[in-house]
Design a protein around this motif. Structure first.
Motif, PDB file in Angstrom:
ATOM      1  N   ALA A  34     -21.522 -43.783-119.760  1.00 27.74           N
ATOM      2  CA  ALA A  34     -21.929 -45.177-119.928  1.00 27.74           C
ATOM      3  C   ALA A  34     -23.192 -45.487-119.132  1.00 27.74           C
ATOM      4  CB  ALA A  34     -20.791 -46.109-119.519  1.00 27.74           C
ATOM      5  N   GLY A  35     -24.225 -44.700-119.317  1.00 25.30           N
ATOM      6  CA  GLY A  35     -25.512 -44.964-118.681  1.00 25.30           C
ATOM      7  C   GLY A  35     -26.338 -45.881-119.575  1.00 25.30           C
ATOM      8  N   VAL A  36     -26.726 -47.026-119.073  1.00 26.66           N
ATOM      9  CA  VAL A  36     -27.387 -48.028-119.903  1.00 26.66           C
ATOM     10  C   VAL A  36     -28.759 -47.556-120.377  1.00 26.66           C
ATOM     11  CG1 VAL A  36     -28.229 -50.401-119.984  1.00 26.66           C
ATOM     12  CG2 VAL A  36     -26.073 -49.888-118.841  1.00 26.66           C
ATOM     13  N   SER A  37     -29.514 -46.858-119.543  1.00 30.36           N
ATOM     14  CA  SER A  37     -30.837 -46.411-119.995  1.00 30.36           C
ATOM     15  C   SER A  37     -30.712 -45.420-121.148  1.00 30.36           C
ATOM     16  CB  SER A  37     -31.640 -45.794-118.844  1.00 30.36           C
ATOM     17  OG  SER A  37     -31.044 -44.602-118.381  1.00 30.36           O
ATOM     18  N   GLY A  38     -29.736 -44.541-121.080  1.00 32.59           N
ATOM     19  CA  GLY A  38     -29.507 -43.600-122.169  1.00 32.59           C
ATOM     20  C   GLY A  38     -29.035 -44.303-123.431  1.00 32.59           C
ATOM     21  N   MET A  39     -28.151 -45.296-123.252  1.00 36.19           N
ATOM     22  CA  MET A  39     -27.688 -46.065-124.408  1.00 36.19           C
ATOM     23  C   MET A  39     -28.846 -46.807-125.066  1.00 36.19           C
ATOM     24  SD  MET A  39     -23.997 -47.768-123.711  1.00 36.19           S
ATOM     25  CE  MET A  39     -23.909 -47.984-121.953  1.00 36.19           C
ATOM     26  N   LEU A  40     -29.709 -47.395-124.253  1.00 32.85           N
ATOM     27  CA  LEU A  40     -30.853 -48.128-124.797  1.00 32.85           C
ATOM     28  C   LEU A  40     -31.789 -47.184-125.555  1.00 32.85           C
ATOM     29  CD1 LEU A  40     -32.343 -50.800-125.086  1.00 32.85           C
ATOM     30  CD2 LEU A  40     -33.435 -50.344-122.888  1.00 32.85           C
ATOM     31  N   ARG A  41     -32.059 -46.026-124.974  1.00 34.75           N
ATOM     32  CA  ARG A  41     -32.921 -45.049-125.637  1.00 34.75           C
ATOM     33  C   ARG A  41     -32.324 -44.622-126.984  1.00 34.75           C
ATOM     34  NH1 ARG A  41     -32.602 -41.276-122.253  1.00 34.75           N
ATOM     35  NH2 ARG A  41     -31.340 -39.826-123.432  1.00 34.75           N
ATOM     36  N   GLN A  42     -31.026 -44.322-126.986  1.00 34.75           N
ATOM     37  CA  GLN A  42     -30.359 -43.915-128.227  1.00 34.75           C
ATOM     38  C   GLN A  42     -30.335 -45.052-129.251  1.00 34.75           C
ATOM     39  OE1 GLN A  42     -29.179 -40.850-129.109  1.00 34.75           O
ATOM     40  NE2 GLN A  42     -30.055 -40.083-127.208  1.00 34.75           N
ATOM     41  N   ALA A  43     -30.128 -46.278-128.788  1.00 34.74           N
ATOM     42  CA  ALA A  43     -30.127 -47.428-129.696  1.00 34.74           C
ATOM     43  C   ALA A  43     -31.496 -47.602-130.340  1.00 34.74           C
ATOM     44  CB  ALA A  43     -29.737 -48.697-128.938  1.00 34.74           C
ATOM     45  N   MET A  44     -32.546 -47.393-129.549  1.00 36.61           N
ATOM     46  CA  MET A  44     -33.905 -47.522-130.079  1.00 36.61           C
ATOM     47  C   MET A  44     -34.228 -46.405-131.072  1.00 36.61           C
ATOM     48  SD  MET A  44     -35.776 -48.811-126.614  1.00 36.61           S
ATOM     49  CE  MET A  44     -37.419 -48.831-127.254  1.00 36.61           C
ATOM     50  N   GLN A  45     -33.475 -45.317-131.012  1.00 37.19           N
ATOM     51  CA  GLN A  45     -33.663 -44.212-131.955  1.00 37.19           C
ATOM     52  C   GLN A  45     -32.742 -44.337-133.165  1.00 37.19           C
ATOM     53  OE1 GLN A  45     -33.086 -40.780-129.437  1.00 37.19           O
ATOM     54  NE2 GLN A  45     -35.140 -40.912-128.572  1.00 37.19           N
ATOM     55  N   VAL A  97     -37.744 -39.956-114.722  1.00 35.89           N
ATOM     56  CA  VAL A  97     -37.921 -38.992-113.628  1.00 35.89           C
ATOM     57  C   VAL A  97     -36.565 -38.586-113.043  1.00 35.89           C
ATOM     58  CG1 VAL A  97     -38.854 -38.699-111.288  1.00 35.89           C
ATOM     59  CG2 VAL A  97     -40.249 -39.784-113.051  1.00 35.89           C
ATOM     60  N   GLY A  98     -35.665 -39.571-112.895  1.00 35.93           N
ATOM     61  CA  GLY A  98     -34.358 -39.306-112.297  1.00 35.93           C
ATOM     62  C   GLY A  98     -33.296 -38.857-113.275  1.00 35.93           C
ATOM     63  N   SER A  99     -33.671 -38.668-114.527  1.00 35.03           N
ATOM     64  CA  SER A  99     -32.732 -38.243-115.578  1.00 35.03           C
ATOM     65  C   SER A  99     -31.521 -39.159-115.683  1.00 35.03           C
ATOM     66  CB  SER A  99     -32.278 -36.804-115.346  1.00 35.03           C
ATOM     67  OG  SER A  99     -33.377 -35.928-115.379  1.00 35.03           O
ATOM     68  N   GLY A 100     -31.760 -40.457-115.585  1.00 33.22           N
ATOM     69  CA  GLY A 100     -30.674 -41.417-115.729  1.00 33.22           C
ATOM     70  C   GLY A 100     -30.902 -42.640-114.866  1.00 33.22           C
ATOM     71  N   CYS A 101     -30.039 -43.613-115.049  1.00 39.77           N
ATOM     72  CA  CYS A 101     -30.173 -44.875-114.336  1.00 39.77           C
ATOM     73  C   CYS A 101     -29.028 -45.050-113.340  1.00 39.77           C
ATOM     74  CB  CYS A 101     -30.206 -46.028-115.334  1.00 39.77           C
ATOM     75  SG  CYS A 101     -28.698 -46.146-116.323  1.00 39.77           S
ATOM     76  N   THR A 102     -29.033 -46.182-112.664  1.00 41.65           N
ATOM     77  CA  THR A 102     -28.014 -46.440-111.651  1.00 41.65           C
ATOM     78  C   THR A 102     -26.615 -46.497-112.254  1.00 41.65           C
ATOM     79  OG1 THR A 102     -28.505 -48.802-111.869  1.00 41.65           O
ATOM     80  CG2 THR A 102     -29.528 -47.636-110.040  1.00 41.65           C
ATOM     81  N   SER A 103     -26.501 -47.000-113.480  1.00 46.21           N
ATOM     82  CA  SER A 103     -25.162 -47.048-114.083  1.00 46.21           C
ATOM     83  C   SER A 103     -24.673 -45.654-114.441  1.00 46.21           C
ATOM     84  CB  SER A 103     -25.152 -47.965-115.309  1.00 46.21           C
ATOM     85  OG  SER A 103     -26.091 -47.542-116.267  1.00 46.21           O
ATOM     86  N   GLY A 104     -25.546 -44.839-115.004  1.00 49.38           N
ATOM     87  CA  GLY A 104     -25.137 -43.477-115.364  1.00 49.38           C
ATOM     88  C   GLY A 104     -24.822 -42.630-114.157  1.00 49.38           C
ATOM     89  N   HIS A 105     -25.725 -42.643-113.174  1.00 51.12           N
ATOM     90  CA  HIS A 105     -25.503 -41.838-111.969  1.00 51.12           C
ATOM     91  C   HIS A 105     -24.477 -42.481-111.038  1.00 51.12           C
ATOM     92  CE1 HIS A 105     -28.398 -38.648-112.508  1.00 51.12           C
ATOM     93  NE2 HIS A 105     -29.388 -39.506-112.723  1.00 51.12           N
ATOM     94  N   GLY A 106     -24.626 -43.792-110.809  1.00 53.90           N
ATOM     95  CA  GLY A 106     -23.789 -44.472-109.816  1.00 53.90           C
ATOM     96  C   GLY A 106     -22.350 -44.647-110.227  1.00 53.90           C
ATOM     97  N   ILE A 107     -22.129 -45.018-111.468  1.00 51.31           N
ATOM     98  CA  ILE A 107     -20.760 -45.267-111.911  1.00 51.31           C
ATOM     99  C   ILE A 107     -20.137 -43.999-112.471  1.00 51.31           C
ATOM    100  CG2 ILE A 107     -19.314 -46.584-113.499  1.00 51.31           C
ATOM    101  CD1 ILE A 107     -21.447 -48.830-113.302  1.00 51.31           C
ATOM    102  N   CYS A 108     -20.828 -43.383-113.394  1.00 48.84           N
ATOM    103  CA  CYS A 108     -20.247 -42.219-114.080  1.00 48.84           C
ATOM    104  C   CYS A 108     -20.430 -40.924-113.298  1.00 48.84           C
ATOM    105  CB  CYS A 108     -20.861 -42.080-115.463  1.00 48.84           C
ATOM    106  SG  CYS A 108     -20.586 -43.538-116.485  1.00 48.84           S
ATOM    107  N   GLY A 109     -21.643 -40.694-112.806  1.00 43.97           N
ATOM    108  CA  GLY A 109     -21.921 -39.443-112.099  1.00 43.97           C
ATOM    109  C   GLY A 109     -21.130 -39.286-110.817  1.00 43.97           C
TER     110      GLY A 109
END
Length: 143
Positions: A34-45, A97-109
């Motif tokens: 549930a990383g929001v930056s990844g979800m946003l990128r995928q949604a835009m694709q 650069v960090g291969s993810g956002c705070t939600s992906g790394h902080g919550i899930c990672g």
């Protein structure tokens, strides 16, 4: 205690627990972090399920504002569109650069005991502390 009233502690705990449950459910049921930056990128694709997740986040925020308007803090007068765009660009670059956002790394990672996420979260936190300190110092006229 730490400048936060007792009701804020309950709200913070409930919010954190809700995020944790949602992140676990998404990982367990959909096999996706549930990383929001990844979800946003995928949604835009063009990914519909990712677009629906992002839409759910936006709808949830709008519902919260409608039901509990005092829970939504208005932006300060110093927040301009240019600052929002600049901040979004910096956050976007940081997530690449960090291969993810705070939600992906902080919550899930961190929940998966990922060392890479631990390092990323420490970096996010340290950078945030430095920037906040420099910003407050500059606003006070010491820089």
């Amino acid at each position: 205690m730490l400048g936060v009233d007792a009701s804020a502690w309950g709200t913070a705990l409930a919010s954190g627990a809700t995020l944790g449950v949602v992140a676990c459910a998404r990982l367990r049921l959909a096999g996706k972090v549930a990383g929001v930056s990844g979800m946003l990128r995928q949604a835009m694709q063009g990914s519909l399920d990712h677009a629906l997740c992002i839409g759910g986040l936006l709808i949830g925020g709008a519902l919260l504002k409608g039901v509990l308007p005092e829970a939504v803090t208005p932006m300060a007068d110093t927040v301009t569109l240019a600052r929002i765009v600049a901040a979004a660009a910096l956050v976007g670059a940081g997530t690449r650069v960090g291969s993810g956002c705070t939600s992906g790394h902080g919550i899930c990672g961190l929940g998966r005991m990922s060392m890479r996420s631990f390092v990323a979260v420490c970096t996010f936190m340290a950078t945030g502390m430095v920037v906040a300190t420099l910003t407050k110092t500059a606003q006070a006229g010491y820089l």
